[in-house]
Design a protein around this motif. Structure first.
Motif, mmCIF file in Angstrom:
data_model
loop_
_atom_site.group_PDB
_atom_site.id
_atom_site.type_symbol
_atom_site.label_atom_id
_atom_site.label_comp_id
_atom_site.label_asym_id
_atom_site.label_seq_id
_atom_site.Cartn_x
_atom_site.Cartn_y
_atom_site.Cartn_z
ATOM 1 N N TYR A 141 -54.454 -29.027 17.606
ATOM 2 C CA TYR A 141 -53.038 -28.742 17.369
ATOM 3 C C TYR A 141 -52.535 -29.373 16.099
ATOM 4 C CZ TYR A 141 -52.388 -26.252 21.588
ATOM 5 O OH TYR A 141 -52.477 -25.295 22.543
ATOM 6 N N PHE A 142 -52.973 -30.604 15.872
ATOM 7 C CA PHE A 142 -52.572 -31.262 14.631
ATOM 8 C C PHE A 142 -53.014 -30.429 13.437
ATOM 9 C CE2 PHE A 142 -51.647 -34.502 11.644
ATOM 10 C CZ PHE A 142 -52.672 -34.505 10.724
ATOM 11 N N SER A 143 -54.282 -30.072 13.428
ATOM 12 C CA SER A 143 -54.821 -29.317 12.304
ATOM 13 C C SER A 143 -54.171 -27.955 12.188
ATOM 14 C CB SER A 143 -56.332 -29.166 12.463
ATOM 15 O OG SER A 143 -56.927 -30.429 12.652
ATOM 16 N N LEU A 144 -53.868 -27.325 13.336
ATOM 17 C CA LEU A 144 -53.229 -26.012 13.301
ATOM 18 C C LEU A 144 -51.842 -26.103 12.679
ATOM 19 C CD1 LEU A 144 -53.256 -23.036 14.047
ATOM 20 C CD2 LEU A 144 -52.448 -23.632 16.306
ATOM 21 N N CYS A 145 -51.080 -27.121 13.064
ATOM 22 C CA CYS A 145 -49.745 -27.285 12.489
ATOM 23 C C CYS A 145 -49.829 -27.546 10.993
ATOM 24 C CB CYS A 145 -49.011 -28.445 13.165
ATOM 25 S SG CYS A 145 -48.468 -28.088 14.838
ATOM 26 N N ILE A 146 -50.752 -28.414 10.594
ATOM 27 C CA ILE A 146 -50.915 -28.690 9.164
ATOM 28 C C ILE A 146 -51.271 -27.397 8.440
ATOM 29 C CG2 ILE A 146 -52.293 -29.895 7.451
ATOM 30 C CD1 ILE A 146 -50.511 -31.798 8.829
ATOM 31 N N CYS A 147 -52.175 -26.642 9.049
ATOM 32 C CA CYS A 147 -52.600 -25.371 8.455
ATOM 33 C C CYS A 147 -51.416 -24.419 8.339
ATOM 34 C CB CYS A 147 -53.697 -24.755 9.330
ATOM 35 S SG CYS A 147 -54.305 -23.185 8.751
ATOM 36 N N ALA A 148 -50.606 -24.328 9.398
ATOM 37 C CA ALA A 148 -49.467 -23.418 9.390
ATOM 38 C C ALA A 148 -48.501 -23.761 8.278
ATOM 39 C CB ALA A 148 -48.753 -23.455 10.746
ATOM 40 N N ILE A 149 -48.139 -25.029 8.186
ATOM 41 C CA ILE A 149 -47.187 -25.437 7.148
ATOM 42 C C ILE A 149 -47.777 -25.174 5.767
ATOM 43 C CG2 ILE A 149 -45.935 -27.358 6.131
ATOM 44 C CD1 ILE A 149 -45.621 -28.559 8.807
ATOM 45 N N ASN A 304 -39.702 -5.171 12.201
ATOM 46 C CA ASN A 304 -39.410 -5.397 13.607
ATOM 47 C C ASN A 304 -40.664 -5.676 14.431
ATOM 48 O OD1 ASN A 304 -36.852 -3.979 12.652
ATOM 49 N ND2 ASN A 304 -36.311 -4.612 14.700
ATOM 50 N N ALA A 305 -41.805 -5.128 13.978
ATOM 51 C CA ALA A 305 -43.049 -5.434 14.685
ATOM 52 C C ALA A 305 -43.371 -6.916 14.561
ATOM 53 C CB ALA A 305 -44.190 -4.597 14.123
ATOM 54 N N SER A 306 -42.893 -7.532 13.487
ATOM 55 C CA SER A 306 -43.152 -8.957 13.311
ATOM 56 C C SER A 306 -42.480 -9.790 14.383
ATOM 57 C CB SER A 306 -42.668 -9.417 11.931
ATOM 58 O OG SER A 306 -43.429 -8.800 10.932
ATOM 59 N N ILE A 307 -41.446 -9.248 15.007
ATOM 60 C CA ILE A 307 -40.791 -9.988 16.098
ATOM 61 C C ILE A 307 -41.798 -10.240 17.206
ATOM 62 C CG2 ILE A 307 -39.056 -9.915 17.917
ATOM 63 C CD1 ILE A 307 -37.282 -8.314 16.194
ATOM 64 N N GLY A 308 -42.413 -9.164 17.693
ATOM 65 C CA GLY A 308 -43.394 -9.314 18.760
ATOM 66 C C GLY A 308 -44.547 -10.185 18.316
ATOM 67 N N GLY A 309 -44.972 -9.968 17.063
ATOM 68 C CA GLY A 309 -46.075 -10.768 16.553
ATOM 69 C C GLY A 309 -45.748 -12.244 16.551
ATOM 70 N N ALA A 310 -44.518 -12.593 16.158
ATOM 71 C CA ALA A 310 -44.143 -14.005 16.052
ATOM 72 C C ALA A 310 -43.952 -14.641 17.418
ATOM 73 C CB ALA A 310 -42.868 -14.134 15.235
ATOM 74 N N ILE A 311 -43.606 -13.833 18.418
ATOM 75 C CA ILE A 311 -43.359 -14.388 19.750
ATOM 76 C C ILE A 311 -44.650 -14.925 20.356
ATOM 77 C CG2 ILE A 311 -42.674 -13.775 22.102
ATOM 78 C CD1 ILE A 311 -40.360 -13.980 20.367
ATOM 79 N N ILE A 312 -45.781 -14.311 19.988
ATOM 80 C CA ILE A 312 -47.043 -14.723 20.605
ATOM 81 C C ILE A 312 -47.350 -16.196 20.334
ATOM 82 C CG2 ILE A 312 -49.512 -14.277 20.762
ATOM 83 C CD1 ILE A 312 -48.951 -11.399 20.011
ATOM 84 N N PRO A 313 -47.410 -16.630 19.075
ATOM 85 C CA PRO A 313 -47.691 -18.054 18.892
ATOM 86 C C PRO A 313 -46.540 -18.945 19.334
ATOM 87 C CG PRO A 313 -47.302 -17.000 16.776
ATOM 88 C CD PRO A 313 -47.329 -15.918 17.795
ATOM 89 N N ILE A 319 -45.705 -22.820 18.366
ATOM 90 C CA ILE A 319 -45.589 -22.886 16.919
ATOM 91 C C ILE A 319 -44.762 -21.701 16.454
ATOM 92 C CG2 ILE A 319 -46.829 -22.806 14.750
ATOM 93 C CD1 ILE A 319 -49.118 -24.147 16.069
ATOM 94 N N PRO A 320 -43.611 -21.946 15.844
ATOM 95 C CA PRO A 320 -42.772 -20.814 15.428
ATOM 96 C C PRO A 320 -43.335 -20.136 14.202
ATOM 97 C CG PRO A 320 -41.784 -22.890 14.767
ATOM 98 C CD PRO A 320 -43.029 -23.236 15.508
ATOM 99 N N GLY A 321 -43.206 -18.812 14.163
ATOM 100 C CA GLY A 321 -43.744 -18.077 13.034
ATOM 101 C C GLY A 321 -42.775 -18.023 11.864
ATOM 102 N N ASP A 322 -41.489 -18.200 12.129
ATOM 103 C CA ASP A 322 -40.521 -18.158 11.036
ATOM 104 C C ASP A 322 -39.287 -18.967 11.410
ATOM 105 O OD1 ASP A 322 -38.975 -14.898 11.718
ATOM 106 O OD2 ASP A 322 -39.354 -16.634 12.967
ATOM 107 N N GLY A 323 -38.276 -18.901 10.537
ATOM 108 C CA GLY A 323 -37.081 -19.709 10.747
ATOM 109 C C GLY A 323 -36.377 -19.421 12.049
ATOM 110 N N ILE A 433 -37.601 -27.265 6.811
ATOM 111 C CA ILE A 433 -37.266 -27.011 8.215
ATOM 112 C C ILE A 433 -38.517 -27.083 9.084
ATOM 113 C CG2 ILE A 433 -36.546 -25.210 9.813
ATOM 114 C CD1 ILE A 433 -34.224 -26.332 8.600
ATOM 115 N N LEU A 434 -39.600 -26.454 8.606
ATOM 116 C CA LEU A 434 -40.828 -26.474 9.404
ATOM 117 C C LEU A 434 -41.323 -27.905 9.603
ATOM 118 C CD1 LEU A 434 -43.079 -23.501 8.340
ATOM 119 C CD2 LEU A 434 -42.273 -24.057 10.604
ATOM 120 N N GLY A 435 -41.294 -28.685 8.517
ATOM 121 C CA GLY A 435 -41.737 -30.074 8.616
ATOM 122 C C GLY A 435 -40.881 -30.845 9.603
ATOM 123 N N TYR A 436 -39.576 -30.585 9.556
ATOM 124 C CA TYR A 436 -38.653 -31.291 10.441
ATOM 125 C C TYR A 436 -38.869 -30.889 11.899
ATOM 126 C CZ TYR A 436 -34.215 -32.123 12.815
ATOM 127 O OH TYR A 436 -33.256 -32.472 13.718
#
Lengths: 495, 152
Positions: A141-149, A304-313, A319-323, A433-436
């Motif tokens: 999880y640590f590495s995934l968050c670092i990777c995401a940011i 709008n497809a990105s909504i469903g895509g972002a909900i998965i993670p 881990i949020p996909g966007d703001g 924001i993501l870092g926070y």
């Protein structure tokens, strides 16, 4: 699942969804406002609601906000949200040709297809992703968050160092207050109000809303273009035209879904990427940009497809996909609900309220937009000074309601100034924001991983998944730094 | 280019200050042995910030001359608006939400409208009605407390 459905078909929930949808559409449609802002403003309102109601409302705003962006894109050529930038390319010319209703109709249908189908897919895929997620430990999880940011920063335009610096600033902001594990009081300088950290509502309202009002005032940006002579009536799109664009719709859909799924990228990227892809693979690329149906479909279906895509993670991993996803997460945190892979196990009803809420909100949005089409131009005629005056007041109310202290209002204003400073020096807000938002989790994962391994960092690198995520992060930074030079070298070799 | 260099230096300086402040954090006596401690993560982020500042400094290129972010007049306007907002907070602590807010709305709407200069009456009606609606919504419908000030 049935419990969630039962909750949602109650009259109060339907009212919440309609209210949320309308609010989201209005905020998404007016340039300068966004669905994310609407969620932020309403976050304090959700304190006294139950978690299910809060999620119902906020999800509806989210859906409305992403959908609403195409309205101003079509009517005045200014995207209401970054997710509708590519919509302008074809919707505005089409509107100028006199086919406004058709352009709006395509946008409405495209938005619906994107949201509804992506959410259905999310519902079924999430449990498998969550099961996979449970096999991961704090190291991964640590590495995934670092990777995401890192990916958020390296994949966006702009100076990578400023972006990563912004992320570091966000991480530092998240450390204010009591530390996890040992409760050390950090950076609160004796101020009791800061001991529980920098309040999330003050942060969001300050960095987004207050900052925007102040910046616009300083730059004298206020006037919204004149829309008084646009008439809207009837429907406009034929089934034949939809079927003709089906290939574009399908491809754009999957592009949007995948981009939304990847952390750090969402509607803002997918609409442009899908449009570019549709144009380059079309038999008539010259039609794009003059007002062609496929162009609008490409942009609106994918964003709008990105909504469903972002909900998965968001649901499976926390881990949020966007703001906007980060805001939904904040809402859950405010309700005292822990996000992460256990969310599906601990709060299944809540998760399905989210999914089914999005599905129902998509339907409601579809109906609202078809029947409300003629009022859209009126939305853009609200005088700026009244609108933003009210927004300012709501910010203060929200900030106060969050902690019952006027200090929080002051903190919000200070963060607004901070946002202005960041804009001045060119540090983007998303990584901050993501870092926070993720900082607390990241530190907890780091400390847990370290202590579970018996006091060493080695396992962060020896566990395969963790190593892969860290390598992706490093690689993306290196590619950002040297990628263009490598490409240029290859081009020269070819020549 | 100079601005970019200054930004890089500024970031490094801020990172260095945070490093120093991190060293001042008091660790409670019950900290356990297998834990990296509460100073590690702030150090991690501060050092990261210093490195990023270095990166900004070293990659500072001559940028194409673009519009300045904000001119002097803009800065004055922002300072004025910020002053209004801070005065509003102080005012709320004295007279409470119900009195301070219509005043805030009237002032902010006038400031934001700029040259359009709407007539006083619509602004007064807007200020009072909006405050009322928000008050009823938050206090009576949602049971959220708003500042009552020292007079009430």
């Amino acid at each position: 699942m049935s419990a969630a459905f039962m909750h949602l078909i109650q009259p109060f929930s339907i009212v919440l969804m309609i209210f949320g949808d309308v609010l989201g559409i209005i905020f998404g449609a007016i340039p300068g406002l966004s669905g994310g802002l609407a969620i932020t403003l309403l976050l304090p309102l959700t304190f006294t609601m139950s978690a299910n109601d809060a999620i119902t409302l906020l999800a509806a705003i989210y859906v409305g906000g992403v959908s609403g962006g195409f309205i101003s894109a079509t009517l005045i050529g200014i995207p209401g949200t970054p997710g509708s930038v590519a919509t302008v390319f074809d919707a505005y010319p089409m509107s100028q040709k006199g086919e406004t209703v058709k352009a709006l109709g395509v946008g409405i249908i495209g938005s619906f297809i994107g949201t509804f189908l992506s959410c259905l897919i999310a519902m079924f895929v999430t449990q498998y992703v969550a099961r996979l997620a449970l096999m991961l430990g704090p190291w991964e999880y640590f590495s995934l968050c670092i990777c995401a940011i890192t990916l958020v920063v390296t994949l966006s335009n702009g100076n990578m160092f400023k972006g990563l610096g912004g992320a570091c600033i966000g991480l530092l902001l998240s450390t204010v207050g009591f530390a996890p594990v040992d409760g050390a009081n950090r950076f609160s300088f004796g101020n009791i109000n800061l001991s529980s950290g920098i309040n999330m509502v003050a942060m969001m309202l300050g960095l987004f809303a207050v900052c925007q009002v102040i910046t616009n005032y300083g730059k004298k940006q206020q006037a919204l273009p004149d829309v008084s002579n646009i008439k809207v009536s009837g429907f406009g799109v034929s089934i034949k035209e939809i079927l003709e664009s089906m290939k574009t719709i399908v491809i754009s859909f999957f592009m949007g879904l995948w981009i939304g799924f990847l952390p750090g990228m969402g509607a803002a990227l997918s609409n442009v990427a899908a449009y570019a892809q549709a144009k380059s693979s079309s038999k008539h690329p010259e039609k794009f940009g003059t007002g062609c149906v496929e162009g609008i479909f490409a942009s609106e279906v994918s964003n709008n497809a990105s909504i469903g895509g972002a909900i998965i993670p968001l649901v499976a991993l926390g881990i949020p996909g966007d703001g906007a996803g980060a805001l939904l997460l904040s809402a859950l945190l405010l309700q005292g609900i822990e996000s992460g892979p256990m969310l599906l196990v601990n709060q299944p009803t809540l998760v399905y309220v989210l999914f089914i809420g999005i599905l129902l909100s998509a339907v409601i949005t579809l109906l609202l937009q078809f029947f409300g089409m003629r009022w859209f131009p009126k939305l853009l005629m609200i005088p700026y000074h009244y609108l933003f005056g009210a927004v300012t007041l709501i910010c203060f109310v929200g900030a106060f309601a969050a902690t019952n202290t006027l200090f929080n209002c002051l903190l919000m204003v200070i963060l607004g100034i901070f946002g202005l400073l960041m804009a001045y020096i060119g540090v983007p807000v998303s990584p901050i924001i993501l870092g926070y938002v993720l900082g607390g989790n990241i530190e907890t994962y780091l400390r847990k991983g370290y202590s579970y391994s018996g006091g060493t960092f080695v396992e962060f690198f020896t566990r395969p998944a963790s190593l892969i995520f860290l390598l992706i992060a490093v690689f993306s930074v290196l590619w950002n730094l040297f990628g263009s030079k490598i490409k240029a070298k290859r081009a020269r070799k070819v020549n | 280019m100079k601005k970019e260099r200054l930004i890089g230096i500024g970031m490094m300086a801020f990172g260095a200050i945070m490093c120093f402040l991190t060293s001042q954090i008091t660790i409670p006596g019950w900290a356990s042995a297998g834990d990296i401690g509460s100073r590690f993560f702030p150090y991690f982020a501060s050092v990261g910030l210093i490195l990023c500042g270095l990166g900004v400094l070293l990659s500072a290129k001559k940028a194409a001359p673009s519009e300045p972010f904000m001119n002097k007049e803009g800065v004055k306007r922002i300072a004025l608006l910020l002053l209004v907002l801070i005065v509003y907070i102080a005012l709320m602590s004295v007279v409470g939400f119900l009195i301070a807010s219509p005043i805030l709305l009237y002032v902010v709407v006038t400031m934001l409208a700029g040259e359009k200069n709407p007539k006083p009456l619509p602004k007064i009606i807007f200020s009072v009605v909006t405050t009322g609606v928000i008050y009823i919504l938050f206090v009576h419908v949602l049971s959220i407390v708003l500042p009552t000030g020292m007079l009430f």
